[in-house]
Design a protein around this motif. Sequence first.
Motif, mmCIF file in Angstrom:
data_model
loop_
_atom_site.group_PDB
_atom_site.id
_atom_site.type_symbol
_atom_site.label_atom_id
_atom_site.label_comp_id
_atom_site.label_asym_id
_atom_site.label_seq_id
_atom_site.Cartn_x
_atom_site.Cartn_y
_atom_site.Cartn_z
ATOM 1 N N HIS A 198 0.879 -1.270 -0.076
ATOM 2 C CA HIS A 198 0.027 0.120 -0.056
ATOM 3 C C HIS A 198 1.091 1.287 -0.023
ATOM 4 O O HIS A 198 0.664 2.183 -0.878
ATOM 5 C CB HIS A 198 -0.874 0.006 1.190
ATOM 6 N N SER A 272 -3.290 2.525 -1.799
ATOM 7 C CA SER A 272 -4.502 2.489 -1.068
ATOM 8 C C SER A 272 -4.466 3.169 0.084
ATOM 9 O O SER A 272 -3.454 3.181 0.742
ATOM 10 C CB SER A 272 -5.043 1.040 -0.747
ATOM 11 N N THR A 296 -8.613 6.523 -3.658
ATOM 12 C CA THR A 296 -8.548 6.292 -2.655
ATOM 13 C C THR A 296 -9.107 6.882 -1.579
ATOM 14 O O THR A 296 -9.654 8.001 -2.143
ATOM 15 C CB THR A 296 -6.971 5.867 -2.225
#
Length: 420
Positions: A198, A272, A296
Amino acid sequence: MNISFCAYDSPNQIGGPNTVLRRLLPALRGPGCDPRALLLHTGGPLPGATALALGRQGVPTTRLAQPRSTEALLRVLLRDLDDHAATIFAPDYVAPAYYATRWLRPAGVLTIGTIHGDDGFYDALIDAFVAGPPAYRLDGLVCVSHFVEQQVRAKLAGRATDTQIGCVTSGTPLPRESAQPPSSDLRLIYVGRLAETHKRSLDVARAICRAVRALPGTSGAIYGDGPSRRMVQSLLATEGAGLPVRLAGSVDNEQIQAELLRSHALVLLSDSEGLPMAVMEAMACGVVPICLSSPTGALELVQHEVTGLLVDDREQAFVAAVRRLHEEPGLWLRLSRAARARVAAQYTPEHSANQWRAFAAELRERAGPRRPIEIPAHFDLPPVRPGLAHLDARALPPHQAMLRRVRQALGALRRRMRGG
């Protein structure tokens, strides 16, 4: 409402979920609302960072030694919640604590979970405690952003659940001061966990180095810790050799504002995010965020050329955005003022507390009368889910526990014999 929040704590526990609690709980206090924190402590005798921060703000905390098994944790939690006459339990990101729902609901105690992001861990929480066996389903589930809420509702489409879903956005205090416009030096800053999943920390460090190399009068600082720290350190020693880019380490949340106020642009190029606290904190300080344009939770905060800059990649598009802040007169100041105003209007701890109270009050209307919590002699729990296995450590059956103790004793005996 007597609300007990659960979290892990240690001297270095300064991640996003704990930061949210450190700001939410003091703001929740008021007539008819008494929050407290149940902190599962690791890290030895030193006090935890969350306990210290909440204590300074007058929020009651209870420190619990980390139990060895999920069953032991449930026994300790249920006893504590009964002793403190809790009416709402919020297990937050402590996955094993969610199983308490089965024994809390018959006692009229609501359980409200929290989804901080979009990844396998939170998917497993949803599967187990929102769409799982009815006895273990949460009464309510709060999502930290509208983006996360949409993701959760999409995952639940067509699946049976009676859990009420809502959104409670995180909040950050607004400092009196604001970052000052860049003069001779444009300072870039990254704040967050150093990890590849991420966060893409290596790519972020590489992007900062690329921008600093291309634009004289630009510098960078990377704040945080995590599994990628050594790799980031190595990258700065090679690709960043001779450049004014430094790995600054971890800084407590109460001190990071001072570092942000000395900066100009916050770099967040994650794959993310739920609702990134780093971006929110930077905007509160008037620091301009530069984020990826991919969907996001950051897009709830950052509107391109209004409250920050969005880029399509971590390479040339990112460098071009930094160049604009460096060279376009008035752009930085306009974005800085709008970013700070956005947080002041919608993302303060008080705003979060109002949302939380309203969500909890709506659930309380359908809760049964408060009764004593019945704690079973034996916890018959569902099988461990793979996405939660790293936190859900079950007690061994008696015969296996006895076998392990025998093996440990024999091993200790053999070590003594070798030593003799």
